[in-house]
Motif scaffolding. Structure first.
Motif, PDB file in Angstrom:
ATOM      1  N   SER A 272       1.630  -9.712  -9.298  1.00 27.38           N
ATOM      2  CA  SER A 272       1.879  -9.594  -7.864  1.00 27.38           C
ATOM      3  C   SER A 272       2.361  -8.190  -7.505  1.00 27.38           C
ATOM      4  O   SER A 272       1.893  -7.584  -6.542  1.00 27.38           O
ATOM      5  N   THR A 273       3.283  -7.663  -8.302  1.00 29.17           N
ATOM      6  CA  THR A 273       3.809  -6.316  -8.062  1.00 29.17           C
ATOM      7  C   THR A 273       2.728  -5.259  -8.262  1.00 29.17           C
ATOM      8  O   THR A 273       2.628  -4.296  -7.486  1.00 29.17           O
ATOM      9  N   LEU A 274       1.919  -5.416  -9.296  1.00 26.86           N
ATOM     10  CA  LEU A 274       0.849  -4.467  -9.594  1.00 26.86           C
ATOM     11  C   LEU A 274      -0.159  -4.396  -8.448  1.00 26.86           C
ATOM     12  O   LEU A 274      -0.566  -3.310  -8.021  1.00 26.86           O
ATOM     13  N   LEU A 275      -0.571  -5.560  -7.950  1.00 27.50           N
ATOM     14  CA  LEU A 275      -1.521  -5.591  -6.840  1.00 27.50           C
ATOM     15  C   LEU A 275      -0.935  -4.941  -5.590  1.00 27.50           C
ATOM     16  O   LEU A 275      -1.617  -4.182  -4.886  1.00 27.50           O
ATOM     17  N   LYS A 276       0.310  -5.253  -5.306  1.00 26.52           N
ATOM     18  CA  LYS A 276       0.953  -4.691  -4.118  1.00 26.52           C
ATOM     19  C   LYS A 276       1.044  -3.181  -4.216  1.00 26.52           C
ATOM     20  O   LYS A 276       0.810  -2.463  -3.234  1.00 26.52           O
ATOM     21  N   LYS A 277       1.348  -2.693  -5.396  1.00 22.47           N
ATOM     22  CA  LYS A 277       1.515  -1.250  -5.585  1.00 22.47           C
ATOM     23  C   LYS A 277       0.187  -0.508  -5.497  1.00 22.47           C
ATOM     24  O   LYS A 277       0.107   0.586  -4.944  1.00 22.47           O
ATOM     25  N   THR A 278      -0.865  -1.107  -6.047  1.00 24.08           N
ATOM     26  CA  THR A 278      -2.140  -0.399  -6.122  1.00 24.08           C
ATOM     27  C   THR A 278      -3.064  -0.646  -4.936  1.00 24.08           C
ATOM     28  O   THR A 278      -3.929   0.174  -4.651  1.00 24.08           O
ATOM     29  N   THR A 279      -2.915  -1.776  -4.249  1.00 22.09           N
ATOM     30  CA  THR A 279      -3.794  -2.059  -3.113  1.00 22.09           C
ATOM     31  C   THR A 279      -3.059  -2.109  -1.789  1.00 22.09           C
ATOM     32  O   THR A 279      -3.687  -2.071  -0.726  1.00 22.09           O
ATOM     33  N   GLY A 280      -1.724  -2.226  -1.856  1.00 20.03           N
ATOM     34  CA  GLY A 280      -0.955  -2.363  -0.624  1.00 20.03           C
ATOM     35  C   GLY A 280      -0.983  -3.780  -0.075  1.00 20.03           C
ATOM     36  O   GLY A 280      -0.480  -4.024   1.019  1.00 20.03           O
TER      37      GLY A 280
END
Length: 340
Positions: A272-280
Motif C-alpha cells: 500500500s505504501t509503495l503504490l502510494k509513493k510511486t503512483t500517488g
C-alpha cells in the motif's frame, strides 16, 4: 531527407555558434550574464526572469501553429540555470553533455534521452564540436491530450510514467533513459528529425505518429531495463513496481490488496505504501482507475448496455459505478457513450 543528409545538417555550425567561436574567448564565456547569453542565442531561446531564475515560455519559443519544436542545442557556450513551462525531450545525437538538473550533476552520452517536466531547474555545461544535442519541446496540453490518449489509454505503466513526470511533491520531475544499442529507437528519432526539417505532405500527423512510436519505445525500455529513473526515492523498489502494475492491469477485477501483496511476497501495508509513493494513489484508487478506463473502452467501441459494462468491469452495484464514473469524468456513462 535521409539520415546521411540529416547528419550533415546537424554538423553545420549555426550563425550563433560561429559568433561564439570567433568573437568570445574562453574566459569571457565564464563571465557572461544570462542576458548576454540570451542576446547571443536569440531568438532560439527567449525568457523572462522570476526571482533571478530565467523561465522560458512556450509561447515565445514554440511557433503559434505548432505543438512540437525540434532544434539543435547550441554548442560551445554554457546555458545558465533555467526553467520552462513546456515538456522537453533531450536526446544526445552524438558525443555527450553534462547538465545540472535539480542541483544534481548528470552526464548523458550518445543515445541517451531525458524527459524534463515543466518547472524543472536545469543548466547545461558548454559542449564541444562533436556534442550534438537535440531538443524536442512539446506544449504540455499537447502532451496531456494528444500524446497520452493515443499512447495508451489503458496502460497502467504509461500512466505511472506520466504521473511520475507530473508529480511535484515526492518526485524530481525528470526521467533519464539509457537505450544503449536499441537501433529502432535511434532510427525513429532520426526519422522524426528528417520529417521535421524537411516536411512532406501531412507532415504534422506524421510527426505525431513518430512521437507516439518514440514514447512507446521508451515505455518498453522502462519495463524491460528499468532505466535510471530520477523520479523515485533511492529506497523504492523500482524493479517491482512495473510488475505490480502489470499484474493489477491484468487482474483488476479479482485482485485485492492481500492477494496482490501475497503474489509479490510483500506485506499488504508495505505494498500500500509503495503504490502510494510511486503512483500517488491507493490500491483501491488504482483498481478503480483501471476499471473505469476499461469501461471507457467498452462504451466507445461496443454496443453493450451501460449495465452490462458495469458488470463486465467488476461493478455489481450499478449506482456505485455510475457515481465513480461521473466523479472521474464529469459525465454519466450514458452521456459518455453518446459522444463516441
Amino acid at each position: 531527407m535521409n539520415h546521411s543528409e540529416l547528419d550533415e545538417l546537424l554538423k553545420i555550425q549555426t550563425s550563433a555558434e560561429d559568433y561564439i567561436i570567433k568573437s568570445i574567448s574562453s574566459s569571457d564565456k565564464k563571465t557572461l550574464t544570462n542576458k548576454e547569453i540570451m542576446s547571443i542565442l536569440h531568438p532560439v531561446l527567449r525568457w523572462d526572469e522570476e526571482d533571478g531564475t530565467p523561465v522560458l515560455s512556450g509561447e515565445s519559443i514554440l511557433p503559434s501553429d505548432e505543438n512540437i519544436s525540434i532544434s539543435k542545442h547550441h554548442r560551445f557556450i554554457p546555458i545558465p540555470s533555467h526553467q520552462h513551462d513546456f515538456i522537453e525531450l533531450f536526446y544526445v545525437y552524438s558525443g555527450s553533455c553534462t547538465q545540472i538538473i535539480n542541483e544534481k550533476k548528470v552526464t548523458l552520452n550518445q543515445g541517451d534521452m531525458c524527459i524534463l517536466d515543466t518547472n524543472v531547474t536545469h543548466s547545461i555545461e558548454a559542449t564541444s564540436e562533436n556534442d550534438i544535442i537535440i531538443n524536442c519541446l512539446m506544449r504540455k496540453d499537447y502532451f496531456d491530450t494528444s500524446l497520452l490518449s493515443r499512447l495508451s489509454s489503458n496502460d497502467l505503466i504509461s500512466n505511472f510514467l506520466v504521473h511520475a513526470i507530473y508529480q511535484s511533491k515526492d518526485y524530481n520531475n525528470f526521467i533519464i533513459f539509457h537505450p544503449g544499442q536499441r537501433q529502432k529507437l535511434h532510427g525513429l528519432v532520426k526519422d522524426l528529425m528528417c520529417e521535421y526539417f524537411d516536411p512532406s505532405v501531412c507532415s504534422k500527423e506524421i510527426i505525431n505518429c513518430y512521437v507516439i512510436l518514440i514514447f512507446s519505445e521508451l515505455l518498453q525500455i522502462y519495463q524491460d531495463q528499468t532505466p535510471e529513473v530520477q523520479i523515485l526515492d533511492q529506497t523504492t523498489n523500482t524493479k517491482n513496481i512495473s510488475k505490480i502494475l502489470e499484474y493489477i492491469q491484468k487482474n483488476y477485477i479479482t485482485a485485492t490488496l492481500a492477494t496482490t501483496a501475497e503474489t509479490f511476497n510483500f506485506h499488504p501495508n508495505y505494498l500500500s505504501t509503495l503504490l502510494k509513493k510511486t503512483t500517488g494513489k491507493s490500491f483501491k484508487e488504482v483498481i478503480h482507475e483501471q476499471k473505469l478506463k476499461k469501461a471507457c473502452t467498452l462504451l466507445k467501441n461496443t454496443d453493450m448496455t451501460v449495465e452490462d459494462i458495469s458488470l463486465e468491469v467488476g461493478y455489481n452495484n450499478f449506482s456505485f459505478f455510475y457515481k465513480k464514473f461521473k466523479d472521474a469524468f464529469g459525465v454519466t456513462p450514458l452521456e459518455y457513450k453518446q459522444t463516441k
